[in-house]
Design a protein around this motif. Structure first.
Motif, PDB file in Angstrom:
ATOM      1  N   ARG A 193      29.228  76.450  15.273  1.00 34.01           N
ATOM      2  CA  ARG A 193      29.255  75.176  17.197  1.00 34.01           C
ATOM      3  C   ARG A 193      29.436  76.295  18.272  1.00 34.01           C
ATOM      4  NH1 ARG A 193      33.945  72.139  15.238  1.00 34.01           N
ATOM      5  NH2 ARG A 193      35.896  74.189  16.558  1.00 34.01           N
ATOM      6  N   GLY A 194      28.614  75.589  19.042  1.00 32.34           N
ATOM      7  CA  GLY A 194      28.533  76.220  20.055  1.00 32.34           C
ATOM      8  C   GLY A 194      27.843  77.115  19.965  1.00 32.34           C
ATOM      9  N   ASP A 195      27.405  77.914  21.757  1.00 32.83           N
ATOM     10  CA  ASP A 195      25.995  78.781  21.533  1.00 32.83           C
ATOM     11  C   ASP A 195      26.127  79.846  21.495  1.00 32.83           C
ATOM     12  OD1 ASP A 195      24.895  76.776  22.735  1.00 32.83           O
ATOM     13  OD2 ASP A 195      25.429  77.124  24.924  1.00 32.83           O
ATOM     14  N   ASP A 196      27.270  80.746  21.528  1.00 34.27           N
ATOM     15  CA  ASP A 196      27.425  81.975  21.031  1.00 34.27           C
ATOM     16  C   ASP A 196      29.234  82.730  21.026  1.00 34.27           C
ATOM     17  OD1 ASP A 196      28.735  83.566  23.883  1.00 34.27           O
ATOM     18  OD2 ASP A 196      26.555  81.762  24.622  1.00 34.27           O
ATOM     19  N   ILE A 197      29.233  84.041  20.747  1.00 35.98           N
ATOM     20  CA  ILE A 197      30.894  83.845  20.284  1.00 35.98           C
ATOM     21  C   ILE A 197      30.560  85.121  19.869  1.00 35.98           C
ATOM     22  CG2 ILE A 197      30.837  83.866  17.936  1.00 35.98           C
ATOM     23  CD1 ILE A 197      33.755  82.909  17.898  1.00 35.98           C
ATOM     24  N   ALA A 198      31.611  86.085  20.820  1.00 34.90           N
ATOM     25  CA  ALA A 198      32.029  87.527  20.491  1.00 34.90           C
ATOM     26  C   ALA A 198      33.606  88.078  19.729  1.00 34.90           C
ATOM     27  CB  ALA A 198      31.741  88.004  22.334  1.00 34.90           C
ATOM     28  N   PHE A 199      33.176  88.236  19.496  1.00 32.10           N
ATOM     29  CA  PHE A 199      34.444  89.092  18.191  1.00 32.10           C
ATOM     30  C   PHE A 199      33.966  90.492  17.757  1.00 32.10           C
ATOM     31  CE2 PHE A 199      31.717  87.471  15.474  1.00 32.10           C
ATOM     32  CZ  PHE A 199      31.652  88.472  13.986  1.00 32.10           C
TER      33      PHE A 199
END
Length: 1019
Positions: free
Chosen positions: A757-763
């Motif tokens: 879910r969502g467009d992008d994520i940083a981790f």
């Protein structure tokens, strides 16, 4: 009563369960009913209904409202200023679950018949509690009773029941008496203060009525001035029943329905029960309460039981999507994790008027109070799977901020706010301030939760409108209870507080409190600067309202920078407080049935005088705020505090489990995980009957995601470092993060990340920043378990590693034992392994025919040593174990330092006799240390003498005590022997003949491997 009981489906972890989405029990023994009523309780954060049987009169069945509690004065023989004046107690409200049966004129009493088949089941997908009973009456006819129940997550406080009675071989009339019962009172407190209470007042019925359509009762508390309305309405399915009468009952109201049964036929009744209530002293009239209840019932009746159940499933679908749990190879653990998460979710408030009580809404334990574990354990789990619930928990704290200000004034703080240790209304309810009000760390827990929630959700509006005020007001108190101490170089010291470990009260510089206060003060200062920059008008208005000055913010920063966080040089651990390490350890308790905590056995002063922890304290600070602490230091602290912690609190196991996984104590991580996972399913603390342990249940999720998943939030960024437990083939969990959802799949080799879910994520994966976009899953290698320092030294034990002197030691001890008539057997010999001379003597003398004075013990030591020296005088190079010389020489050729750490004071002589003394750079024996293995002192001393950080060393040992010593020193441990004897060793070899330096050196250029790489050799 004939109870034909079959085994529970609540399987111990590692065994298959019937369905990982359904928790079931076949317990038909009334002795198990109270625990099952807790396990099968339903809730929606406002209403809680225990999982009893509709037609049974169980004394432990009950219904609870988060908003219904009584206030009782606390009586003291000696009251001093600021002592808590009263306690809030959540009390049972009218029970709307009751449906009694009659066959003809004969009441159905389940205890008098034969239970042919029985099952309770909780469907975690729909949140529906179902149970079925095949029952034969004393007269012979048999019935099949089915019931299913939901507490609606979609409506404020609605209970819906579908109840069906089918005849197997009965012909005749059947009567269903559906009632609202007010017979249940609060449980009185006995010897265990955690269970029950002494309530002055309670709920009294002020009105009751019943007719063909509705029946209700109105109740009012005596002191808190809360009024509660309970109303019921029914729907008859397939015209199988007809209304007969409505009446007032001795304790409540009743509506009666009757029908006819013949073999194969059934009657079905749908029952809807609505609760409404006022806040304390609320202005709603009784008529308005009843009108609101009527409206709730009208809506439920129009929807019907089936639609309510469908909506329940739909609401839970989002929870299960976010949790995204799956374990390949362990259905029972997958089931238990879901079960625990479900209970925390359903027991947590959604309206901002409550939080999550220690026992949720599943029972009366701890009087229904909210504690700091709501913020530290329950909230982080909810941030990841149900962020709106976490926000509601924090809004409750904001709603009680004025009461926290009042509490601060009670404790003589002119400004600021201090949240209560245990409370419902916001007022302190603990009569024992040393382990109650002195727990100032509650302020830090709320502050930590605010930061964690905002980091995980990006909800800056909450931070601006509510969180900042809470942070600032609570931060002020630290400057009142601490000061910049010139006796400690100007460090900021905090005085006379109690940490999470309630077995150590009123101390200076509790490490957990100081470390969490440091985080709190930094966050408060950072948020003040952020608010000034992003919303200067909002900041100015807030600063004006609470009188905040810029000088205070500067003081917060200075106190954080100079916070006193001591580290003991000798042990390499953080002292829990200024005097903790100076106390003697608590003597071991005698074994007995059940788990009874120290607080129920000993006077508090006896406990306070010993070095004993009720639960994780220093370690908890390392889990929550230990980002700047090395892995080796965490390992030393883990090993040390494990030895003094009795885990009398169910909060403890999850913290130890998370840290054990982080530092590579894999077997211990698994054991602690099982403890927190099954604390209620297996009733490990013997009190699940009084309600479930919400913090332990949430802790099982933390053990999975934070422990095995390596999840942390550092400087506002998500970090993951997953590893795979040996018992599983693979596992999966999900994290809701700033509107996105990240799926984490872990198998034996890789970690696969997917954005669902969502467009992008940083981790960060294993420290590496990773960006992920929807539709682009990425695979990463699984985590390495040890620090990445270059390998610089190898430290060997002597006995059993370099030379086989064990037989010589044994012969000397046996000779001494014979001379003093002390028994000597295999068990004694095994216990002496790896233990120094005095320690071995004490083991020998445990069963000696008389006691020995100190000067006699010294003489015995010298006598045994003389026997030993006489024997080793004949030693030569031939006594070296196979591969020993070659292993040591290989370490030297690789350019590494070589040390010896031996409990034997004769180690230098032995090395000389065997011709290998020149190969060692440093020799540390028992003469140079104060504490023997498993204490880390000997290996720390060897590393210090070599001039090498402990984290850059390999230790080589053949005894379990030595392995623990190596780990406590922060080193990687090579075990010589069998895996079953050395399970905690990172690497196990059958002997030094199998030691290959090439495993730890790059063959191409001779460079040393990192410790992380070394750990994975033959692991």
């Amino acid at each position: 009563m004939d109870h034909r009981e079959t085994a529970q489906v609540l399987s111990p972890s590692g065994r298959a369960c019937r369905d990982p989405w359904v928790v079931a029990s076949h317990h038909a023994d009334p002795a198990c009913f109270a625990q099952d009523e807790s396990l099968f309780a339903l809730s929606n954060g406002a209403l809680g209904v225990r999982g009893g049987l509709e037609e049974d009169n169980s004394p432990s069945q009950g219904c609870f409202l988060a908003g219904a509690w009584e206030r009782t004065p606390i009586e003291y023989h000696e009251r001093f200023p600021g002592f808590a004046a009263h306690t809030d107690t959540r009390i049972p409200v009218a029970d709307g679950t009751r449906i009694h049966l009659r066959l003809g004129d004969t009441p159905v009493r389940l205890g008098e018949g034969e239970w042919l088949q029985f099952e309770r089941a909780l469907d975690l997908r729909s949140g529906c509690y179902r149970r079925q009973l095949r029952w034969r009456s004393p007269e012979g006819p048999t019935l099949l009773i089915d019931a299913e129940r939901i507490v609606s997550l979609d409506r404020p406080a609605l209970l819906a029941i579908r109840y069906r009675v089918q005849s197997v071989d009965y012909t005749g009339p059947v009567t269903l008496e559906s009632s609202i019962s007010t017979a249940r009172n609060a449980t009185e407190q006995g010897d265990d203060p955690r269970i029950g209470t002494r309530v002055d007042g309670g709920l009294a019925t002020i009105d009751a009525a019943a007719d063909e359509t509705f029946a209700h009762v109105l109740q009012r508390t005596a002191h808190s001035d809360i009024r509660v309305a309970c109303m019921q309405q029914h729907a008859i399915i397939d015209d199988s029943l007809r209304f007969r009468l409505a009446n007032l009952a001795p304790h409540g109201v009743m509506q009666v329905f009757e029908g006819e049964l013949s073999p194969g036929q059934s009657v079905t009744l749908e029952k809807y029960v609505a609760y409404t209530w006022t806040p304390p002293g609320g202005s709603d009239t009784d008529a308005e309460l009843l009108s609101a209840a009527t409206g709730e019932l009208a809506g439920a009746h129009a929807l019907g039981h089936g639609e309510l159940l469908a909506r329940q499933s739909s609401m839970l679908a989002q929870l299960w999507h976010n949790a995204d749990l799956a374990i390949d190879g362990d259905d029972a653990t997958e089931q238990a994790l879901r079960f625990n998460l479900f209970h925390v979710f359903q027991s947590s408030s959604r309206d901002g008027l409550g939080s999550t009580a220690a026992k949720g809404l599943t029972g009366e334990g701890y009087e229904g109070h909210y504690f700091w574990d709501a913020e530290v354990f329950m909230l982080p789990a909810m941030v990841a799977v149900a962020p709106h619930v976490a926000r509601s928990m924090l809004m409750y704290r904001h709603g009680t901020l004025e009461r926290a200000r009042a509490h601060a004034r009670e404790l003589n703080h002119a400004r600021g706010a201090l949240y209560a240790w245990r409370t419902i209304s916001g007022d302190e309810c603990s009569a024992y301030f040393p382990s109650g009000s002195a727990q100032y760390h509650i302020n830090a827990a709320v502050a930590w939760a605010i930061r964690h929630y905002v980091d995980g959700t990006g909800d800056e509006a909450f931070l601006r409108d509510a969180g900042a005020e809470m942070l600032f007001e609570t931060a002020r108190v630290w400057l009142d209870i601490g000061h910049f101490n010139p006796r400690r170089g100007g460090a900021f010291c905090i005085h006379d507080v109690t940490g999470p470990d309630e077995y150590t009260a009123l101390v200076d510089n509790n490490h957990y409190t100081n470390r969490m206060a440091q985080r709190h003060l930094r966050d408060a200062a950072t948020v003040a600067q952020w608010l000034q920059a992003t919303a200067p008008e909002a900041y100015a208005e807030l600063a004006r309202r609470i009188g905040l000055e810029s000088f205070e913010i500067m003081q917060w920063q200075r106190a954080a920078e100079l916070m006193y966080l001591a580290e003991d040089e000798r042990l390499g651990v953080f002292p829990q407080d200024d005097t903790f390490l100076d106390k003697p350890r608590m003597p071991a308790r005698n074994g007995g049935e059940g788990k009874r905590p120290l607080l129920l056995e000993l006077h508090p002063l006896t406990i306070y005088r010993h070095q004993v922890c009720k639960q994780a304290d220093t370690l908890l600070s390392l889990m929550l705020a230990g980002d700047d602490v090395s892995l080796a230091a965490k390992r030393r602290n883990f090993d040390y505090y494990e030895g003094v912690t009795v885990h009398d609190s169910t909060l403890s196991a999850s913290t130890f489990g998370v840290l054990a996984a982080e530092v590579g104590a894999h077997d211990k991580a698994w054991a602690y995980f099982q403890d927190t996972l099954r604390v209620d399913l297996d009733d490990l603390h013997g009190n699940a009957a009084h309600g479930l342990h919400m913090a332990a249940m949430a802790g099982s999720w933390l053990s999975l995601a934070w422990g095995y998943g390596g999840m942390r939030v550092i400087d506002g960024e998500l970090h993951l470092r997953p590893q795979l437990p040996h018992a599983w083939r693979s596992y999966r969990f999900g994290i809701s993060w700033r509107g996105a959802h990240l799926r984490v799949d872990v198998d034996a080799h890789n970690v696969r990340y997917t954005l669902t879910r969502g467009d992008d994520i940083a981790f960060h994966h294993a420290g590496k920043l990773t960006h992920l976009r929807g539709g682009e899953p990425v695979s990463m290698p699984q985590r390495q378990l040890a620090p990445t320092l270059p390998l610089q030294a190898v430290i060997f034990d002597l006995d059993g590693v370099i030379a086989d002197t064990a037989v010589v030691h044994r012969a000397a001890w046996e000779q001494l034992a014979a001379e003093i008539d002390a028994p000597f057997d295999e068990g004694i010999a095994a216990r002496m392994k790896g233990v120094d001379r005095r320690g071995s003597l004490e083991i020998l003398l445990e069963r000696a025919p008389r006691s020995f004075l100190e000067h006699e013990k010294r003489a015995l030591e010298e006598r045994k040593n003389a026997y030993y020296v006489e024997r080793i005088g004949q030693f030569g190079p031939e006594q070296l174990l196979p591969g020993a010389r070659e292993a040591v020489e290989a370490v030297r050729r690789a350019g590494l330092r070589v040390g010896l750490a031996s409990a034997s004071r004769n180690a230098p002589l032995l090395l000389e006799r065997m011709g290998i003394a020149p190969l060692f750079d440093v020799i540390v024996d028992a003469a140079r240390i104060a504490r023997s293995k498993p204490d880390p002192e000997i290996f720390l001393a060897a590393a210090a003498a070599l001039g090498v950080p402990p984290e850059a060393c390999l230790g080589v040992e053949d005894a379990a005590a030595g392995i623990s010593s190596i780990h406590a020193a922060g080193m990687v441990a090579i075990g010589i022997g069998q895996r079953e004897d050395l399970g905690e060793a990172d690497i196990v070899l059958p002997g030094l003949i199998a030691f290959r330096m090439a495993d730890y050196v790059d063959n191409k250029n001779g460079a040393t491997a990192t410790i992380a790489e070394a750990t994975n050799i033959n692991a």
